[in-house]
Design an enzyme around this catalytic site. Structure first.
Site, mmCIF file in Angstrom:
data_model
loop_
_atom_site.group_PDB
_atom_site.id
_atom_site.type_symbol
_atom_site.label_atom_id
_atom_site.label_comp_id
_atom_site.label_asym_id
_atom_site.label_seq_id
_atom_site.Cartn_x
_atom_site.Cartn_y
_atom_site.Cartn_z
ATOM 1 N N TYR A 1 7.146 1.220 -0.803
ATOM 2 C CA TYR A 1 6.576 1.508 0.511
ATOM 3 C C TYR A 1 5.957 0.219 1.040
ATOM 4 C CZ TYR A 1 3.817 3.483 4.319
ATOM 5 O OH TYR A 1 3.286 3.734 5.558
ATOM 6 N N ASP B 1 5.298 -7.898 -1.776
ATOM 7 C CA ASP B 1 4.366 -7.095 -0.976
ATOM 8 C C ASP B 1 3.146 -6.814 -1.863
ATOM 9 O OD1 ASP B 1 4.477 -3.947 0.885
ATOM 10 O OD2 ASP B 1 2.833 -5.212 0.188
ATOM 11 N N LYS C 1 -5.277 -4.293 2.828
ATOM 12 C CA LYS C 1 -6.289 -3.560 2.088
ATOM 13 C C LYS C 1 -7.515 -4.410 1.724
ATOM 14 C CE LYS C 1 -2.785 -0.372 0.310
ATOM 15 N NZ LYS C 1 -3.103 0.977 0.795
HETATM 16 P P1 KE4 Z 1 -0.968 -0.265 6.052
HETATM 17 O O1 KE4 Z 1 -0.109 -0.472 7.264
HETATM 18 O O2 KE4 Z 1 -1.177 1.209 5.750
HETATM 19 O O3 KE4 Z 1 -2.279 -1.064 6.096
HETATM 20 O O4 KE4 Z 1 -0.216 -0.894 4.793
HETATM 21 C C1 KE4 Z 1 1.088 -0.449 4.494
HETATM 22 C C2 KE4 Z 1 1.399 -0.756 3.036
HETATM 23 C C3 KE4 Z 1 2.198 -1.844 2.751
HETATM 24 N N1 KE4 Z 1 2.502 -2.177 1.466
HETATM 25 C C4 KE4 Z 1 2.006 -1.453 0.427
HETATM 26 C C5 KE4 Z 1 2.360 -1.844 -0.972
HETATM 27 C C6 KE4 Z 1 1.171 -0.328 0.673
HETATM 28 O O5 KE4 Z 1 0.702 0.390 -0.386
HETATM 29 C C7 KE4 Z 1 0.855 0.022 1.993
HETATM 30 C C8 KE4 Z 1 -0.006 1.217 2.330
HETATM 31 N N2 KE4 Z 1 -0.351 2.091 1.243
HETATM 32 C C9 KE4 Z 1 -0.608 3.473 1.609
HETATM 33 C C10 KE4 Z 1 -1.012 4.225 0.349
HETATM 34 N N3 KE4 Z 1 -0.073 4.192 -0.683
HETATM 35 C C11 KE4 Z 1 -1.669 3.578 2.653
HETATM 36 C C12 KE4 Z 1 -2.254 4.954 2.811
HETATM 37 C C13 KE4 Z 1 -1.720 5.636 4.041
HETATM 38 O O6 KE4 Z 1 -0.506 5.475 4.359
HETATM 39 O O7 KE4 Z 1 -2.536 6.347 4.678
#
Ligand code: KE4
Length: 411
Positions: A144, A239, A267
């Site tokens: 993801y 990532d 994060k």
């Molecule tokens: P954001 O756009 O949500 O800040 O980041 C996306 C992202 C990109 N790469 C990795 C490895 C990530 O884990 C994430 C976002 N993680 C999720 C939880 N697994 C965010 C929580 C959510 O989607 O509300």
């Protein structure tokens, strides 16, 4: 557990937001029930609007590595707020944070701040495509990287949780340029490269998978990816939105000693305020506008409040023995859970790297029951089997022992 206020707020939210939430994984869709509406957080704890107290292992999905509302970070952000929130103009704070990031991630000779992990990953792939002149990319099933169209192909996190790994609304023509391999399976990657000679711009990988639950890389996997990218003229994108400043100060690239071409951060880098970043070698990054021809922009990129939170957070994380302490307290918890699974012969296994871990149940239903039983007893876990738990520096032996006692009583 009283939930009158959360129920009232959830009913109201259901009329305002799809599923009552502003990010799908918060909706408790996979576990059922009403998500507690959080009123405040402090250190390792969060309290909901009904006054229920929880030991928090979500940590805002990773950012709260110091624990919530760290006094030094709060004070610095309060002071910065008095000087204005965002100017849309360069500030010295951006350079302060960038110098710290570059010190911690030497592979990021130049970088660019954005406001989310999605923006970081989306921009990193555009940089790879613009630099190589190639359109196809390789990602991993269950990986993801945020919700950019071309990355919502066999995606993890909410994609896996809600059974929509390949989202509606993404044109087939976009998705067909995203080829998916199997994590920890170098052969599956080699096959794609061989079948698409000189057409792959990059491989984007979570160096520790965190969105199918936590799955560490097998020995040699990351090095093998780098070798395949080098042999095929493709760029390797780590990532590290989740792993950056988490599995080590310098993320997975420090822990596994692999230098990717491009790194994505998010994060923790913002300490809970919206910050993402992507970066790499100078000659790569200079392809980005305004110097180069690859465009990316953002109104709130590098805003002073978020920069301040990031600077204060990284200052604390850069202190001596921080990761030793974090990994020690995490190991006390994860080894305690491991011991429990073994002695009680539970159909589950725990996987983790340092302070990120997942308890995988053989049956999803068992996860659901475990989740609610833990919540009822004040342990706040991610509401999905396909997510990762996080321990913070604010978790002490007290929280760990309380957590193990609760798990002992419900497993
Ligand atoms: P954001 O756009 O949500 O800040 O980041 C996306 C992202 C990109 N790469 C990795 C490895 C990530 O884990 C994430 C976002 N993680 C999720 C939880 N697994 C965010 C929580 C959510 O989607 O509300």
């Amino acid at each position: 557990m009283k939930q009158n206020c959360s129920q009232k707020f959830f009913e109201e939210a259901l009329n305002l937001f799809p599923g009552g939430v502003n990010s799908p994984v918060r909706a408790f869709g996979a576990v059922g029930g009403t998500p507690p509406f959080i009123a405040k957080a402090q250190g390792p704890k969060i309290w909901d609007v009904d006054g229920n107290e929880y030991i928090d292992y979500v940590g805002s999905w990773g950012p709260a590595i110091l624990g919530h509302a760290h006094p030094k970070v709060v004070a610095a952000v309060q002071a910065a707020a008095a000087n204005g929130f965002s100017f849309g103009a360069p500030t010295e704070l951006e350079s302060r944070l960038a110098l710290m990031v570059r010190e911690i991630f030497p592979s990021m000779e130049k970088l660019r701040f954005v406001s989310s992990g999605t923006e970081a990953a989306m921009s990193a792939v555009r940089l790879a495509r613009g630099t190589t002149g190639r359109d196809k990319i390789i990602k991993f099933e269950g990986g993801y990287h945020g919700h950019a169209d071309f990355l919502l192909v066999k995606a993890g996190s909410g994609g896996a949780t809600f059974g929509i790994p390949s989202s509606a609304g993404v044109p087939k023509d976009f998705a067909k340029l995203t080829l998916t391999a199997a994590y920890n399976n170098l052969d599956s990657v080699k096959k794609i490269f061989d079948a698409n000679k000189n057409e792959i711009a990059c491989v984007i990988v979570e160096p520790v998978a965190g969105n199918v639950g936590c799955i560490p890389p097998q020995t040699g996997f990351l090095q093998g990816l780098q070798n395949l990218c080098k042999a095929n003229g493709a760029l390797l994108i780590f990532d590290e939105v989740m792993t950056g400043f988490r599995v080590a100060l310098g993320g997975a690239q420090e822990l596994y000693d692999i230098k990717p071409d491009i790194t994505c951060l998010g994060k923790i880098i913002g300490g809970g305020l919206p910050v993402g970043a992507y970066g790499g070698r100078k000659e790569l990054m200079d392809n980005m506008a305004p110097l180069g021809k690859i465009y990316q922009a953002g109104t709130l990129s590098g805003n002073p409040l978020a920069m301040t939170a990031g600077i204060e957070t990284l200052k604390i994380l850069s202190q001596k023995k921080v990761y030793e302490k974090l990994n020690e307290i995490s190991a006390r918890l994860t080894s305690g859970i491991q011991e429990m699974i073994k002695t009680k012969k539970i159909g589950a296994k725990i996987e983790g790297v340092g302070s990120m871990w997942t308890l995988f149940f053989d049956r999803l239903d068992d996860f659901k029951k475990f989740f609610h039983a833990a919540l009822e007893k004040g342990i706040y876990l991610p509401p999905s089997q396909f997510e990762t738990c996080f321990v913070s520096l604010a978790h002490t032996n007290i929280e760990v022992d309380n957590t193990l006692d609760v798990f002992e009583s419900i497993l």
